[in-house]
Design a protein around this motif. Structure first.
Motif, PDB file in Angstrom:
ATOM      1  N   ASP A  79       0.814  -1.219   0.000  1.00  0.00           N
ATOM      2  CA  ASP A  79       0.000   0.000   0.000  1.00  0.00           C
ATOM      3  C   ASP A  79       0.850   1.272   0.000  1.00  0.00           C
ATOM      4  OD1 ASP A  79      -2.947  -0.878   0.298  1.00  0.00           O
ATOM      5  OD2 ASP A  79      -1.888  -2.130   1.729  1.00  0.00           O
ATOM      6  N   ASP A  80       2.150   1.109  -0.284  1.00  0.00           N
ATOM      7  CA  ASP A  80       3.069   2.260  -0.327  1.00  0.00           C
ATOM      8  C   ASP A  80       3.039   3.092   0.946  1.00  0.00           C
ATOM      9  OD1 ASP A  80       4.058   1.703  -2.895  1.00  0.00           O
ATOM     10  OD2 ASP A  80       2.325   2.670  -3.823  1.00  0.00           O
ATOM     11  N   GLY A  81       2.780   2.445   2.070  1.00  0.00           N
ATOM     12  CA  GLY A  81       2.796   3.131   3.356  1.00  0.00           C
ATOM     13  C   GLY A  81       1.468   3.770   3.738  1.00  0.00           C
ATOM     14  N   ARG A  82       0.517   3.834   2.788  1.00  0.00           N
ATOM     15  CA  ARG A  82      -0.777   4.475   3.082  1.00  0.00           C
ATOM     16  C   ARG A  82      -1.601   3.603   4.025  1.00  0.00           C
ATOM     17  NH1 ARG A  82      -0.200   5.034  -2.384  1.00  0.00           N
ATOM     18  NH2 ARG A  82      -1.675   3.335  -2.753  1.00  0.00           N
ATOM     19  N   VAL A  83      -2.340   4.265   4.931  1.00  0.00           N
ATOM     20  CA  VAL A  83      -3.167   3.516   5.877  1.00  0.00           C
ATOM     21  C   VAL A  83      -4.355   2.893   5.156  1.00  0.00           C
ATOM     22  CG1 VAL A  83      -2.467   4.918   7.858  1.00  0.00           C
ATOM     23  CG2 VAL A  83      -4.523   5.541   6.555  1.00  0.00           C
ATOM     24  N   ARG A  84      -4.819   1.780   5.710  1.00  0.00           N
ATOM     25  CA  ARG A  84      -5.935   1.059   5.123  1.00  0.00           C
ATOM     26  C   ARG A  84      -7.232   1.507   5.785  1.00  0.00           C
ATOM     27  NH1 ARG A  84      -1.532  -3.445   6.091  1.00  0.00           N
ATOM     28  NH2 ARG A  84      -0.705  -3.599   3.985  1.00  0.00           N
ATOM     29  N   GLN A  85      -8.272   1.655   4.980  1.00  0.00           N
ATOM     30  CA  GLN A  85      -9.553   2.121   5.477  1.00  0.00           C
ATOM     31  C   GLN A  85     -10.550   0.966   5.528  1.00  0.00           C
ATOM     32  OE1 GLN A  85      -9.904   5.130   6.663  1.00  0.00           O
ATOM     33  NE2 GLN A  85      -7.928   5.907   5.961  1.00  0.00           N
ATOM     34  N   GLY A  86     -11.535   1.088   6.413  1.00  0.00           N
ATOM     35  CA  GLY A  86     -12.565   0.068   6.531  1.00  0.00           C
ATOM     36  C   GLY A  86     -13.621   0.498   7.525  1.00  0.00           C
ATOM     37  N   PRO A  87     -14.727  -0.235   7.601  1.00  0.00           N
ATOM     38  CA  PRO A  87     -15.840   0.162   8.461  1.00  0.00           C
ATOM     39  C   PRO A  87     -15.528   0.145   9.949  1.00  0.00           C
ATOM     40  CG  PRO A  87     -16.200  -2.037   7.555  1.00  0.00           C
ATOM     41  CD  PRO A  87     -15.013  -1.480   6.849  1.00  0.00           C
ATOM     42  N   GLU A  88     -14.524  -0.630  10.363  1.00  0.00           N
ATOM     43  CA  GLU A  88     -14.200  -0.743  11.789  1.00  0.00           C
ATOM     44  C   GLU A  88     -12.883  -0.048  12.130  1.00  0.00           C
ATOM     45  OE1 GLU A  88     -16.287  -1.778  13.829  1.00  0.00           O
ATOM     46  OE2 GLU A  88     -17.711  -2.841  12.568  1.00  0.00           O
ATOM     47  N   ALA A  89     -12.445   0.883  11.298  1.00  0.00           N
ATOM     48  CA  ALA A  89     -11.182   1.584  11.564  1.00  0.00           C
ATOM     49  C   ALA A  89     -11.257   2.331  12.888  1.00  0.00           C
ATOM     50  CB  ALA A  89     -10.872   2.560  10.429  1.00  0.00           C
ATOM     51  N   SER A  90     -10.165   2.301  13.612  1.00  0.00           N
ATOM     52  CA  SER A  90     -10.103   2.983  14.901  1.00  0.00           C
ATOM     53  C   SER A  90     -10.274   4.487  14.715  1.00  0.00           C
ATOM     54  CB  SER A  90      -8.750   2.692  15.556  1.00  0.00           C
ATOM     55  OG  SER A  90      -8.518   3.562  16.624  1.00  0.00           O
ATOM     56  N   ARG A  91     -10.987   5.116  15.644  1.00  0.00           N
ATOM     57  CA  ARG A  91     -11.157   6.575  15.576  1.00  0.00           C
ATOM     58  C   ARG A  91      -9.808   7.281  15.698  1.00  0.00           C
ATOM     59  NH1 ARG A  91     -15.715   9.181  19.106  1.00  0.00           N
ATOM     60  NH2 ARG A  91     -15.036  10.932  17.800  1.00  0.00           N
ATOM     61  N   SER A  92      -8.878   6.659  16.428  1.00  0.00           N
ATOM     62  CA  SER A  92      -7.563   7.285  16.589  1.00  0.00           C
ATOM     63  C   SER A  92      -6.828   7.380  15.250  1.00  0.00           C
ATOM     64  CB  SER A  92      -6.717   6.514  17.606  1.00  0.00           C
ATOM     65  OG  SER A  92      -6.524   5.181  17.199  1.00  0.00           O
ATOM     66  N   LEU A  93      -7.223   6.546  14.280  1.00  0.00           N
ATOM     67  CA  LEU A  93      -6.614   6.613  12.961  1.00  0.00           C
ATOM     68  C   LEU A  93      -6.892   7.966  12.308  1.00  0.00           C
ATOM     69  CD1 LEU A  93      -4.989   4.645  11.153  1.00  0.00           C
ATOM     70  CD2 LEU A  93      -7.142   4.083  10.023  1.00  0.00           C
ATOM     71  N   ASP A  94      -8.089   8.500  12.532  1.00  0.00           N
ATOM     72  CA  ASP A  94      -8.471   9.795  11.953  1.00  0.00           C
ATOM     73  C   ASP A  94      -7.617  10.930  12.497  1.00  0.00           C
ATOM     74  OD1 ASP A  94     -10.495   8.599  10.496  1.00  0.00           O
ATOM     75  OD2 ASP A  94     -11.980   8.896  12.083  1.00  0.00           O
ATOM     76  N   TYR A  95      -7.161  10.789  13.745  1.00  0.00           N
ATOM     77  CA  TYR A  95      -6.415  11.865  14.390  1.00  0.00           C
ATOM     78  C   TYR A  95      -4.903  11.677  14.280  1.00  0.00           C
ATOM     79  CZ  TYR A  95     -11.045  12.567  16.360  1.00  0.00           C
ATOM     80  OH  TYR A  95     -12.398  12.752  16.506  1.00  0.00           O
ATOM     81  N   SER A  96      -4.484  10.584  13.658  1.00  0.00           N
ATOM     82  CA  SER A  96      -3.057  10.300  13.559  1.00  0.00           C
ATOM     83  C   SER A  96      -2.453  10.934  12.313  1.00  0.00           C
ATOM     84  CB  SER A  96      -2.818   8.780  13.507  1.00  0.00           C
ATOM     85  OG  SER A  96      -3.248   8.161  14.691  1.00  0.00           O
ATOM     86  N   GLN A  97      -1.210  11.374  12.445  1.00  0.00           N
ATOM     87  CA  GLN A  97      -0.456  11.861  11.286  1.00  0.00           C
ATOM     88  C   GLN A  97      -0.082  10.661  10.434  1.00  0.00           C
ATOM     89  OE1 GLN A  97       3.086  14.143  12.238  1.00  0.00           O
ATOM     90  NE2 GLN A  97       4.036  13.607  10.292  1.00  0.00           N
ATOM     91  N   LYS A  98      -0.365  10.715   9.145  1.00  0.00           N
ATOM     92  CA  LYS A  98      -0.060   9.598   8.248  1.00  0.00           C
ATOM     93  C   LYS A  98       1.405   9.670   7.818  1.00  0.00           C
ATOM     94  CE  LYS A  98      -4.493   8.790   8.492  1.00  0.00           C
ATOM     95  NZ  LYS A  98      -4.949   9.908   9.338  1.00  0.00           N
ATOM     96  N   VAL A  99       2.086   8.533   7.931  1.00  0.00           N
ATOM     97  CA  VAL A  99       3.504   8.434   7.568  1.00  0.00           C
ATOM     98  C   VAL A  99       3.628   7.486   6.380  1.00  0.00           C
ATOM     99  CG1 VAL A  99       5.781   7.667   8.345  1.00  0.00           C
ATOM    100  CG2 VAL A  99       4.267   8.908   9.921  1.00  0.00           C
ATOM    101  N   THR A 100       4.185   7.973   5.276  1.00  0.00           N
ATOM    102  CA  THR A 100       4.306   7.148   4.075  1.00  0.00           C
ATOM    103  C   THR A 100       5.743   7.030   3.575  1.00  0.00           C
ATOM    104  OG1 THR A 100       3.829   9.071   2.689  1.00  0.00           O
ATOM    105  CG2 THR A 100       1.953   7.673   3.305  1.00  0.00           C
ATOM    106  N   SER A 101       6.697   7.483   4.399  1.00  0.00           N
ATOM    107  CA  SER A 101       8.101   7.440   4.002  1.00  0.00           C
ATOM    108  C   SER A 101       8.983   7.451   5.245  1.00  0.00           C
ATOM    109  CB  SER A 101       8.427   8.655   3.128  1.00  0.00           C
ATOM    110  OG  SER A 101       9.824   8.850   3.032  1.00  0.00           O
TER     111      SER A 101
END
Length: 202
Positions: A79-101
């Protein structure tokens, strides 16, 4: 006069590994890039020394892009470092800084981070003395069970596995890696959790 210790890698007479080990990591990475070593920015010092010696001598293997892929070139993952999305994704994922490198830096101390980038995860774990592991007794047939890192704690429940095995399971389960580099006071943090966006409990 006694022979000075030098190159221990076969078929690389023009490269002195002793001389390479005296260089700083930044200098080694520059030498590696000039020698055409792929993924130089992700390699540790000893890996850089070996890769430069192999490449300069025309060797083959993971460092020169041929042969069997080893743990020293994990790359970004499917996924080239991108976070995976889905119906049960943690709410903390929304508030996290995404790291792709591996070049991405936290915006501030204590920042919650999220990634699927294999090399980012490995570097984070190894910087804390962590090794890839699974919890014994949680296996599903031939598949690994619960994924963890062994930080050398006194427990007999963790079984060490290879990075390839760990990431194969990590990707098959479509997990996200949520973590911190530092606490808010700037001290190194060991906090991490594995989030499954398709199931509440990853």
């Amino acid at each position: 006069m006694a022979e000075q210790p030098g190159n221990q890698t076969p078929d690389t007479p023009q490269v002195s590994e002793t001389e390479l080990r005296d260089l700083k990591v930044d200098e080694l990475r520059q030498r590696a890039k000039e020698a055409g070593v792929s993924g130089a920015s992700n390699l540790k010092k000893e890996e850089l020394v070996e890769a430069i010696a192999q490449q300069s001598g025309g060797g083959s293997g993971a460092a020169s892009g041929g042969g069997e892929r080893g743990d020293d070139d994990l790359g970004a993952g499917p996924d080239d470092g991108r976070v995976r999305q889905g119906p049960e994704a943690s709410r903390s994922l929304d508030y996290s800084q995404k790291v792709t490198s591996t070049d991405d830096e936290p915006e501030r101390e204590g920042r919650s981070l999220a990634t699927t980038h294999h090399e980012v995860i490995r570097e984070w774990a190894e910087a804390r003395g962590g090794r890839p592991a699974t919890v014994d007794g949680t296996e599903h047939g031939d598949h690994l069970g619960v994924l963890r890192f062994d930080f050398g704690e006194s427990t007999d429940r963790l079984r060490e596995v290879t990075w390839d095995e760990w990431f194969e399971t990590f990707d098959a389960r479509r997990l996200n890696f949520i973590y911190q580099e530092t606490r808010t006071d700037g001290a190194q943090s060991n906090f991490f959790r594995l989030d499954n966006p398709e199931r509440e409990d990853g």
